[in-house]
Design an enzyme around this catalytic site. Structure first.
Site, PDB file in Angstrom:
ATOM      1  N   CYS A 118      -8.721  12.890  12.695  1.00 24.49           N
ATOM      2  CA  CYS A 118     -10.172  13.311  12.835  1.00 24.49           C
ATOM      3  C   CYS A 118     -10.629  13.507  11.199  1.00 24.49           C
ATOM      4  CB  CYS A 118     -10.447  14.219  13.597  1.00 24.49           C
ATOM      5  SG  CYS A 118      -9.768  15.800  13.039  1.00 24.49           S
TER       6      CYS A 118
ATOM      7  N   SER B 170     -23.123  13.568   9.310  1.00 24.21           N
ATOM      8  CA  SER B 170     -22.055  12.877   9.946  1.00 24.21           C
ATOM      9  C   SER B 170     -21.953  11.355   9.353  1.00 24.21           C
ATOM     10  CB  SER B 170     -22.060  12.974  11.319  1.00 24.21           C
ATOM     11  OG  SER B 170     -21.208  12.129  12.052  1.00 24.21           O
TER      12      SER B 170
END
Length: 564
Positions: A127, A476
């Protein structure tokens, strides 16, 4: 800093002298035999966790890396560190912990490796924060190391179309706007993430994996090979073998992570249209490697690199599509053939970038995932550094997929993401507004939260490109629209974004690279004199420590800057 030869043999002291008997006793308990004490000790830093699909499979990959190191004459041991799922943390207080987790991961790998006196490392991430964190730790310790990316998730399928985690966020906005019903929203939820792997578009995880491959710290193909591909296990086994080879060849991370190698990483990020988080993470990685990298370097490289990749969030394709037409190695081959990479940089294979790419097939004929050099999506990289009286230290705009380059409008000012979210839900934000979310920077958040939920709501409500969003926080990799983040200095330390008032006219222009608000020098000075530093939001715990230590986003938001 120990010299290379000292580092080469540092674990061998465990086998020397009567005083080392307790050390050997401890290692015998975990499986060491007499012959293992004569071998280099290789740490396998695993970020395995069940809290996110990005890392759910990494335990198996770590076992393969261990086997590779053992087969090539090492004495390997697996240890773990944490991970945070940004997708799960998004939109609530959990997101304040996301960026700080990068420091926790890097610190923990450094701590275990240094305490156990390991000779080399294979670090396996998945991640968003695990990739830069692993490389930061590797750069700090400067012992022979290889980074392996756990791989991208396959796209979900719904109604014959590819969907992903960003589809879920945008579906929420569509549902709130009445564009889809609850059953349709549920179908998106159930199909967006089909299994193991990191978010599938050119979001932060894939961006940073591609950057690290270009940097030379991972095996060619690591960044674009899907998580469920059988080659991932072979790659990890190879990484374990390579670390022992790097020890034998005296090749160390700082031999690889040079200024030119970072320029290669920036080049690939720009060509792929990667996440704005690359600025934060590459700056932090460079700091750990003691390489002088600044926002000006990003801008200098950007000017010469075309945006070639038609990848989500602003484009059509996902990382698996890129893999199927040749992957990141084929893109790097194209860039190198056009003189845009430093081909003489050494890599973890022991070969140079150019030598690695000579063995790589070119992009498949007839594909349209990667545009030709003479017909790019944009002639220059889409990640633009802006400066002006709102951001004298810089801000970052992602212009991929944008039809306009200039936005002028009144500031709608909010001091938290929650306040801005309510304003959007109440239809208070209109086309032409500049939505400002401040006091969410590295210190002010604290933790510089991402704004994916906000950008997804804006897009889902049909305001994508019609509303500008500006913040001293970050976005993001899945965010798209007219978005500007990393505004620095941040509001919490008295940056000009903290002096904005409702209705101030803001100008954002990616062509002139300006970010200003209309104010006289006298008014600006008056507001500065009236400004008062906010009280810390946390007085104890990790967020309090982070807020006290963290640097400006323009310096990578690191926590070990100028500690003396």
């Amino acid at each position: 800093m120990e010299n290379k030869k000292d580092l080469r043999i540092r674990s061998h002291v465990i086998s020397e002298g009567v005083n080392r008997v307790p050390n050997r006793s401890m290692l015998r308990a975990v499986g060491f035999k007499d012959e293992d004490f004569k071998k280099p000790m290789i740490g396998i830093a695993s970020t395995w966790s069940e809290v996110t699909p990005c890392n759910i499979h990494i335990d198996r990959l770590a076992e393969q890396a261990k086997a590779g190191a053992k087969d090539n004459g090492g004495a390997p041991m697996i240890f773990n560190t944490i991970t945070v799922s940004d997708g799960i943390a998004m939109g609530h207080e959990g997101m304040f912990y996301s960026l700080p987790s990068r420091e926790v991961i890097a610190d923990s790998i450094e701590t275990v490796t240094s305490a156990e006196r390991l000779d080399g490392i294979v670090a396996i991430g998945g991640c968003d924060k695990t990739t830069p964190a692993c490389v930061m730790a590797i750069a700090r310790m400067n012992i022979p190391s290889v980074y392996v990316y756990g791989g991208t998730i396959q796209p979900g399928k719904l109604n014959g179309k590819d969907i992903d985690i960003v589809s879920s966020f945008e579906a929420v906005g569509q549902f709130q706007e009445g564009l889809i019903n609850e059953e349709e929203l549920y179908k998106v939820e159930c199909h967006a993430c089909p299994g193991a792997g990191a978010c599938g578009g050119m979001y932060t995880a894939n961006t940073m994996a591609a950057a690290v491959e270009a940097l030379g710290m991972s095996i060619p193909g690591s960044s674009s090979t899907p998580a469920v591909n059988d080659y991932k296990e072979s790659e990890c086994r190879q990484a374990g073998e390579l670390v022992v080879n790097l020890l034998e060849q005296d090749i160390y991370p700082r031999d690889i992570m040079t200024k030119e190698a970072f320029e290669n990483a920036i080049t690939v990020v720009m060509a792929l249209g990667g996440s704005t988080n690359a600025f934060l993470h590459l700056l932090a990685m460079a700091h750990s490697a003691e390489v002088d990298l600044t926002l000006d370097d990003f801008e200098r490289v950007r000017q010469n690199v075309p945006h070639l990749a038609d990848l989500k969030p602003s484009g059509k394709y996902v990382m698996q599509d890129l893999y199927e037409v040749g992957g990141v190695p084929a893109v790097m081959k194209l860039l190198n053939e056009n003189g845009l990479l430093h081909g003489d940089c050494i890599t973890v294979t022991g070969k140079t970038v150019a030598e690695n790419l000579a063995e790589v097939p070119s992009l498949k004929e007839g594909q349209d995932v990667i545009r030709p050099m003479d017909n790019p999506l944009k002639p220059n990289g889409p990640l633009v550094v802006l400066r002006g009286n709102l951001a004298p230290e810089g801000a970052v705009a992602k212009m991929s997929g944008q039809k306009i380059s200039r936005f002028v409008g009144p500031a709608r000012v909010y001091d938290s993401e929650a306040e801005a979210t309510k304003a959007i839900e109440d239809n208070q934000i209109k086309a032409g507004d500049v939505l400002v979310i401040r006091h969410v920077g590295p210190k002010g958040g604290p933790g510089m939260p991402e704004m994916l939920s906000i950008t997804a709501m804006i897009v889902g409500r049909g305001l994508g490109g019609k509303v500008a969003l500006m913040t001293d926080g970050r976005f993001s990799g899945g965010s798209h629209g007219f978005v500007i983040g990393h505004v620095s200095p941040e509001a919490h330390v008295g940056g000009p974004i903290g002096l904005l008032k409702e209705g101030d006219i803001v100008t954002i222009d990616s062509d002139t690279q300006e970010i200003n608000f209309d104010i006289t020098p006298e008014e600006f000075e008056q507001r500065r004199n009236e400004w008062k530093k906010p009280a810390p939001k946390h007085k104890s715990g990790i967020l309090a420590k982070y807020a006290r230590l963290v640097s400006s986003s323009s310096k990578g938001a690191v926590t070990d800057l100028d500690l003396e």
